[in-house]
Design an enzyme around this catalytic site. Structure first.
Site, PDB file in Angstrom:
ATOM      1  N   ARG A   1     117.408 -28.347  -6.128  1.00  0.00           N
ATOM      2  CA  ARG A   1     118.861 -28.568  -6.071  1.00  0.00           C
ATOM      3  C   ARG A   1     119.245 -29.592  -5.008  1.00  0.00           C
ATOM      4  O   ARG A   1     120.279 -29.484  -4.351  1.00  0.00           O
ATOM      5  CB  ARG A   1     119.638 -27.272  -5.806  1.00  0.00           C
ATOM      6  CG  ARG A   1     119.652 -26.294  -6.913  1.00  0.00           C
ATOM      7  CD  ARG A   1     120.174 -26.855  -8.236  1.00  0.00           C
ATOM      8  NE  ARG A   1     119.814 -25.923  -9.268  1.00  0.00           N
ATOM      9  CZ  ARG A   1     118.636 -25.961  -9.896  1.00  0.00           C
ATOM     10  NH1 ARG A   1     117.765 -26.930  -9.656  1.00  0.00           N
ATOM     11  NH2 ARG A   1     118.336 -25.071 -10.790  1.00  0.00           N
TER      12      ARG A   1
ATOM     13  N   SER B   1     126.517 -21.393  -9.683  1.00  0.00           N
ATOM     14  CA  SER B   1     125.914 -20.602  -8.612  1.00  0.00           C
ATOM     15  C   SER B   1     126.422 -21.122  -7.278  1.00  0.00           C
ATOM     16  O   SER B   1     126.308 -22.318  -7.005  1.00  0.00           O
ATOM     17  CB  SER B   1     124.392 -20.734  -8.635  1.00  0.00           C
ATOM     18  OG  SER B   1     123.917 -20.277  -9.872  1.00  0.00           O
TER      19      SER B   1
ATOM     20  N   GLU C   1     125.420 -24.127  -2.595  1.00  0.00           N
ATOM     21  CA  GLU C   1     124.942 -25.179  -3.500  1.00  0.00           C
ATOM     22  C   GLU C   1     125.994 -26.279  -3.711  1.00  0.00           C
ATOM     23  O   GLU C   1     125.648 -27.456  -3.713  1.00  0.00           O
ATOM     24  CB  GLU C   1     124.548 -24.551  -4.845  1.00  0.00           C
ATOM     25  CG  GLU C   1     123.971 -25.551  -5.810  1.00  0.00           C
ATOM     26  CD  GLU C   1     123.644 -24.957  -7.169  1.00  0.00           C
ATOM     27  OE1 GLU C   1     122.892 -23.974  -7.229  1.00  0.00           O
ATOM     28  OE2 GLU C   1     124.155 -25.483  -8.169  1.00  0.00           O
TER      29      GLU C   1
HETATM   30  C1  FAD Z   1     130.145 -22.796 -14.802  1.00  0.00           C
HETATM   31  C2  FAD Z   1     129.178 -23.697 -14.063  1.00  0.00           C
HETATM   32  C3  FAD Z   1     127.811 -23.613 -14.309  1.00  0.00           C
HETATM   33  C4  FAD Z   1     126.910 -24.450 -13.644  1.00  0.00           C
HETATM   34  N1  FAD Z   1     125.572 -24.341 -13.913  1.00  0.00           N
HETATM   35  C5  FAD Z   1     124.688 -25.148 -13.285  1.00  0.00           C
HETATM   36  C6  FAD Z   1     123.279 -25.046 -13.566  1.00  0.00           C
HETATM   37  O1  FAD Z   1     122.854 -24.246 -14.394  1.00  0.00           O
HETATM   38  N2  FAD Z   1     122.431 -25.868 -12.891  1.00  0.00           N
HETATM   39  C7  FAD Z   1     122.870 -26.782 -11.983  1.00  0.00           C
HETATM   40  O2  FAD Z   1     122.040 -27.509 -11.417  1.00  0.00           O
HETATM   41  N3  FAD Z   1     124.194 -26.916 -11.711  1.00  0.00           N
HETATM   42  C8  FAD Z   1     125.107 -26.124 -12.334  1.00  0.00           C
HETATM   43  N4  FAD Z   1     126.445 -26.232 -12.044  1.00  0.00           N
HETATM   44  C9  FAD Z   1     126.893 -27.193 -11.027  1.00  0.00           C
HETATM   45  C10 FAD Z   1     127.406 -28.535 -11.624  1.00  0.00           C
HETATM   46  O3  FAD Z   1     127.808 -28.394 -12.945  1.00  0.00           O
HETATM   47  C11 FAD Z   1     126.360 -29.625 -11.546  1.00  0.00           C
HETATM   48  O4  FAD Z   1     125.971 -29.829 -10.220  1.00  0.00           O
HETATM   49  C12 FAD Z   1     126.882 -30.972 -12.125  1.00  0.00           C
HETATM   50  O5  FAD Z   1     125.830 -31.883 -12.212  1.00  0.00           O
HETATM   51  C13 FAD Z   1     128.016 -31.574 -11.294  1.00  0.00           C
HETATM   52  O6  FAD Z   1     128.530 -32.661 -12.021  1.00  0.00           O
HETATM   53  P1  FAD Z   1     129.984 -33.203 -11.763  1.00  0.00           P
HETATM   54  O7  FAD Z   1     130.149 -34.439 -12.565  1.00  0.00           O
HETATM   55  O8  FAD Z   1     130.979 -32.115 -12.015  1.00  0.00           O
HETATM   56  O9  FAD Z   1     129.917 -33.538 -10.211  1.00  0.00           O
HETATM   57  P2  FAD Z   1     131.114 -33.473  -9.145  1.00  0.00           P
HETATM   58  O10 FAD Z   1     131.443 -32.059  -8.865  1.00  0.00           O
HETATM   59  O11 FAD Z   1     132.218 -34.365  -9.558  1.00  0.00           O
HETATM   60  O12 FAD Z   1     130.365 -34.084  -7.868  1.00  0.00           O
HETATM   61  C14 FAD Z   1     129.345 -33.349  -7.242  1.00  0.00           C
HETATM   62  C15 FAD Z   1     128.743 -34.198  -6.117  1.00  0.00           C
HETATM   63  O13 FAD Z   1     128.062 -35.323  -6.673  1.00  0.00           O
HETATM   64  C16 FAD Z   1     128.657 -36.538  -6.203  1.00  0.00           C
HETATM   65  N5  FAD Z   1     128.668 -37.442  -7.365  1.00  0.00           N
HETATM   66  C17 FAD Z   1     129.243 -37.221  -8.579  1.00  0.00           C
HETATM   67  N6  FAD Z   1     128.989 -38.253  -9.397  1.00  0.00           N
HETATM   68  C18 FAD Z   1     128.257 -39.144  -8.688  1.00  0.00           C
HETATM   69  C19 FAD Z   1     127.694 -40.424  -8.997  1.00  0.00           C
HETATM   70  N7  FAD Z   1     127.841 -41.008 -10.190  1.00  0.00           N
HETATM   71  N8  FAD Z   1     126.985 -41.073  -8.024  1.00  0.00           N
HETATM   72  C20 FAD Z   1     126.799 -40.492  -6.790  1.00  0.00           C
HETATM   73  N9  FAD Z   1     127.326 -39.303  -6.448  1.00  0.00           N
HETATM   74  C21 FAD Z   1     128.033 -38.635  -7.395  1.00  0.00           C
HETATM   75  C22 FAD Z   1     130.042 -36.158  -5.725  1.00  0.00           C
HETATM   76  O14 FAD Z   1     130.511 -37.042  -4.718  1.00  0.00           O
HETATM   77  C23 FAD Z   1     129.792 -34.775  -5.175  1.00  0.00           C
HETATM   78  O15 FAD Z   1     129.253 -34.855  -3.879  1.00  0.00           O
HETATM   79  C24 FAD Z   1     127.376 -25.397 -12.706  1.00  0.00           C
HETATM   80  C25 FAD Z   1     128.763 -25.483 -12.458  1.00  0.00           C
HETATM   81  C26 FAD Z   1     129.653 -24.646 -13.129  1.00  0.00           C
HETATM   82  C27 FAD Z   1     131.125 -24.760 -12.869  1.00  0.00           C
END
Ligand code: FAD
Length: 363
Positions: A174, A251, A355
């Site tokens: 992670r 999580s 996380e």
């Molecule tokens: C219901 C639920 C279930 C989930 N299940 C999982 C799971 O099973 N496994 C898992 O690993 N995660 C899980 N997650 C966490 C999350 O979905 C992931 O981490 C996802 O990849 C985040 O994507 P996002 O576009 O929403 O990122 P954001 O929340 O918009 O950003 C997260 C971080 O990444 C940075 N960021 C975003 N895009 C970029 C980019 N293009 N370049 C550089 N930095 C960037 C942001 O600045 C921030 O620091 C879950 C979340 C939820 C709500």
């Protein structure tokens, strides 16, 4: 705080749509976060130009795509939230290339529909394709580091854009060198896939059982995707606006990895508190991984803690998710996270780490 008019002026030539005082709660899956100026970037060119312009002017920026791994302060963000809204996805014979803002689950679905195997265990994860390398997204025994072929980055210090190989990204459990770092922006990702349509080997017992398959075997990717979506939905891990158990960041804590030298001490503390039970553990690179959900539950925090009237509660389906029941603030969620973290530390001597990325708040 830089006045809005100055920010709009600065970003005129970037092609971004600039909006004032946007409640960030509208852009995060936890649905908390105060106001900020938001620059929506619908093309990679606009994203690059916007980040370069803000960096050159020394204005703090927060990259945000799906907002599903962010816990942002009730005070909002003093700077510009750069919202990544690019969308293009191209599927080839054995690969998929996606722009950073492409919806992740739509990318997975498109590959499975095209008869390509590999990403199916990562079905139903909210957020964007470009954020998957940031925390080495993983689920059901698969992590993106093993499927990524390359990642196109904007290096914010040098301004250079280039494709980098996965081994340059410092992936761990992670995490990667992109998490908690201002170093680079992911512009595009490319994954290598199985043209035969077989899933990745089923390494997660619960999933293998759901498919009536032996661990380590494969199944058609479409079958695995369906099973994963069913399992995730039963735990509130697929977004559903009508279900507050999914108003979360997934999580909230990572599974703690305890160095070998401390494992017996931790087992003894657990036995002291909960009797002589078999503690679920998993091998990890630098020690032994304990289940954070198991520890939280055994420390006395049941599903739904602290009860129906609290604005922030543990999910009623999954102890590891902190959820907003509708009116929670970031402060409520931080308060609950501290209570859980400290309860686990007090009983078992293990400190849980969050996380999601926290912005303007700390645990
Ligand atoms: C219901 C639920 C279930 C989930 N299940 C999982 C799971 O099973 N496994 C898992 O690993 N995660 C899980 N997650 C966490 C999350 O979905 C992931 O981490 C996802 O990849 C985040 O994507 P996002 O576009 O929403 O990122 P954001 O929340 O918009 O950003 C997260 C971080 O990444 C940075 N960021 C975003 N895009 C970029 C980019 N293009 N370049 C550089 N930095 C960037 C942001 O600045 C921030 O620091 C879950 C979340 C939820 C709500």
């Amino acid at each position: 705080m830089v006045p809005f008019d100055e920010l709009r002026e600065l970003l005129t030539a970037t092609g971004a749509r600039v909006r004032n005082s946007v409640p960030l709660a509208e852009l995060t899956t936890l649905r908390v976060g105060g106001p900020a100026t938001v620059a929506d970037c619908a093309s990679t060119e606009s994203l690059v130009a916007t980040v370069r312009a803000l960096d050159a002017a020394g204005i703090p920026l927060l990259l945000l795509a799906g907002g599903s791994n962010l816990l942002i302060s009730d005070a909002g963000f003093d700077g510009v939230v750069v919202r990544i809204a690019t969308e293009r996805v191209e599927i080839g014979a054995d690969r998929v290339v996606a722009e950073a803002g492409a919806d992740w689950d739509a990318v997975v679905a498109a590959t499975v529909d095209a008869g390509l195997g590999g990403l199916e265990c990562l079905s139903g994860i909210p957020g964007s394709a470009g954020a998957t390398p940031v925390q080495n997204v993983g689920a059901y025994g698969v992590e993106v580091e093993h499927l990524l072929r390359r990642v196109r980055l904007l290096d914010r210090a040098s301004g250079e854009i280039r494709w980098v190989a996965p081994d340059e990204l410092g992936f761990g459990y992670r995490t990667s060198m992109l998490k908690h770092s201002d170093r680079a922006v992911v512009l595009e990702v490319e994954f290598g896939l199985d043209p035969g349509g077989a899933s990745a080997p089923l390494r997660y017992r619960e999933l293998a059982n759901a498919l009536d398959a032996a661990e380590g075997t494969t199944r058609p990717a479409a079958q695995v995707r369906e099973a994963v979506l069913r399992l995730r939905a039963s735990k509130g891990m697929v977004l559903d606006p009508a279900d507050h158990d999914t108003w979360s960041a997934g999580s909230f804590f990572t599974n703690p990895v305890v160095p070998e030298a401390r494992v017996e001490q931790v087992r003894a503390a657990i036995a002291d508190h909960v009797g002589d039970v078999t503690v679920p553990t998993y091998p990890a690179v630098d020690g032994v991984k304990f289940s954070a959900g198991w520890l939280i539950e055994r420390a006395g925090f049941a599903k739904g803690f602290p009860g129906p009237d609290a604005p922030a509660r543990l999910s009623t389906k999954h102890t590891l998710a902190l959820t907003n029941r509708g009116a929670a603030t970031a402060a409520d969620l931080i308060g609950l996270a501290r209570e859980v973290r400290d309860g686990v530390a007090e009983r078992f001597g293990i400190r849980l780490e969050p996380e999601p990325v926290t912005v303007g708040v700390a645990l």
